[in-house]
Write a protein that holds these residues in place. Sequence first.
Motif, PDB file in Angstrom:
ATOM      1  N   ARG A 242       0.901  -1.207   0.142  1.00 40.04           N
ATOM      2  CA  ARG A 242       0.100   0.104   0.029  1.00 40.04           C
ATOM      3  C   ARG A 242       0.997   1.139   0.039  1.00 40.04           C
ATOM      4  N   GLN A 243       1.969   1.088   0.831  1.00 40.09           N
ATOM      5  CA  GLN A 243       2.847   2.453   0.806  1.00 40.09           C
ATOM      6  C   GLN A 243       4.032   2.476  -0.284  1.00 40.09           C
ATOM      7  N   ARG A 244       3.881   1.608  -1.154  1.00 39.48           N
ATOM      8  CA  ARG A 244       4.784   1.357  -2.436  1.00 39.48           C
ATOM      9  C   ARG A 244       6.366   1.311  -1.695  1.00 39.48           C
ATOM     10  N   LYS A 245       6.612   0.613  -0.740  1.00 32.18           N
ATOM     11  CA  LYS A 245       7.934   0.392  -0.163  1.00 32.18           C
ATOM     12  C   LYS A 245       8.558  -0.749  -0.417  1.00 32.18           C
ATOM     13  N   VAL A 322       9.035   3.797  -3.544  1.00 32.12           N
ATOM     14  CA  VAL A 322       9.119   3.924  -4.819  1.00 32.12           C
ATOM     15  C   VAL A 322       8.153   4.835  -5.550  1.00 32.12           C
ATOM     16  N   PRO A 323       8.470   5.631  -6.634  1.00 31.92           N
ATOM     17  CA  PRO A 323       7.501   6.514  -7.128  1.00 31.92           C
ATOM     18  C   PRO A 323       6.083   5.512  -7.737  1.00 31.92           C
ATOM     19  N   GLU A 324       4.960   6.156  -7.491  1.00 30.41           N
ATOM     20  CA  GLU A 324       3.876   5.427  -7.737  1.00 30.41           C
ATOM     21  C   GLU A 324       3.900   4.782  -9.458  1.00 30.41           C
ATOM     22  N   GLU A 325       4.401   5.875 -10.366  1.00 31.66           N
ATOM     23  CA  GLU A 325       4.744   5.209 -11.788  1.00 31.66           C
ATOM     24  C   GLU A 325       5.514   3.735 -12.004  1.00 31.66           C
ATOM     25  N   LYS A 330       6.060  -1.816 -12.750  1.00 28.99           N
ATOM     26  CA  LYS A 330       6.277  -3.243 -12.298  1.00 28.99           C
ATOM     27  C   LYS A 330       5.130  -4.125 -11.996  1.00 28.99           C
ATOM     28  N   LEU A 331       3.862  -3.590 -11.561  1.00 28.91           N
ATOM     29  CA  LEU A 331       2.755  -4.641 -11.261  1.00 28.91           C
ATOM     30  C   LEU A 331       2.425  -5.018 -12.568  1.00 28.91           C
TER      31      LEU A 331
END
Length: 441
Positions: A242-245, A322-325, A330-331
């Motif tokens: 959720r926090q893109r970590k 990491v940046p949302e983009e 990657k997803l």
Amino acid sequence: MARESFDKEIQFLRLLSLAGGAYSRQQFAARLGISVHTYDKTLRYLKEMMSTHQQRLPLEQGVELSEGLRYNHYESADPLLLFLFRAKSLKESESVRLSIILGALQGEELTAKETLDRCNETMPVDYPCPDEKTVRGDLKYLEEVGVIIRCAGGRPYRYKAANDLIDQLSDEELMDLYDYVDVMANTQVPSVQGYLLRDTLKKALRKRDYNPDVADTHLYKYHYHSRILDEAHLYTIFRAIRQRKKLRFLYLSPKRAKSYASQNTNPLFERETEGITETLLPLRVVYDHQYGRWYLVGHNARQGTMKFRMEGLTQIEEGESVPEEEFVQKLDKIEEQMKYSWVTDTLRPLKVAVRFYNPDRSGANFVRERVEAQGQWGTITEESDTTFLFEITVNGIYEIKPWLRSFGSSCEVLEPAWLRKEFIAEWKEIQGYYESIRENI
């Protein structure tokens, strides 16, 4: 409980549940990767922890450590040492103190000072008495998680246990709710929260002189202890997603001889571990119903897409964001690679065609029902009154092969041809085992 300690307890319980009494102390310690002294200390600590969490139960309702390993077809036992989840973020003194506070607020409304007095009166002599600041912090925490509620009125605030829902239910409604939670906790994933809720409802029924163990309408025997134990990692992983970590962890492959490695905090005793330190951007969590296993799928800057069995994860720590983009990119790549994954396989897609045979006897067609329930995106085509075709495109056959094999003589592989030949060779080998026995008879 310290993070490293919790890793050790998880691996200790997993090996204990799988091996039972098959290992000696020395063998058990060697397989886990610890000394015999640490083995004895850990076992003693687990017993003490269990006694702490069972301290408020009558003697006949207490649970021994060995009860979690006892096999009984006629009982619906909790998975092995579910208490570990209740203790994983609490020190032992905190666990005792919170139990006392909740017990005091069950029957009456109390202020913080009155709650402090109750703690000082009933706190065991082995534990220090808390101060008012500590009790106020405990009350705030319990209110935030919804265990207690603040009563109407001004200062000083009064608190009570949040039992309104349970208290407003009739005996029959409470029993129905317990049965529903019992079914869902035993059949759905993740299920730790369901077991904790079931435990709360069980206590409420006992207060009304009901014994839910006697009135159980469904009996389960838990076979996948790893599934329950690995759920400890889910919340850390989901939070990181959720926090893109990124996550950093030590991975101990289930194929290796050791299943635990202590953190090397003292340079004088530093030694190489058998695990692999990895940094991963977590993207997906996959559950394999066939074997009761959790998998973590993510992206590694060095090796690209990587997959890990969750039971091998230890010493998990959050890393940088990491940046949302970048995360979305990657997803999307992972989802495209796993579009046809039976579980997590990312090999070349191929078509699998199978003929299933309906059971001869009348009644429920369990073969058809199982294929419909577990066949994922595969298609079913009626062929005759006794057979039907199942076709699916999957990434490789190694993950779907055990599922097909589990149907035995009710399944005939048609495509690919090489897979059909593999099945023929396997069944001939099995036939050879039985032919020699018949000749001797």
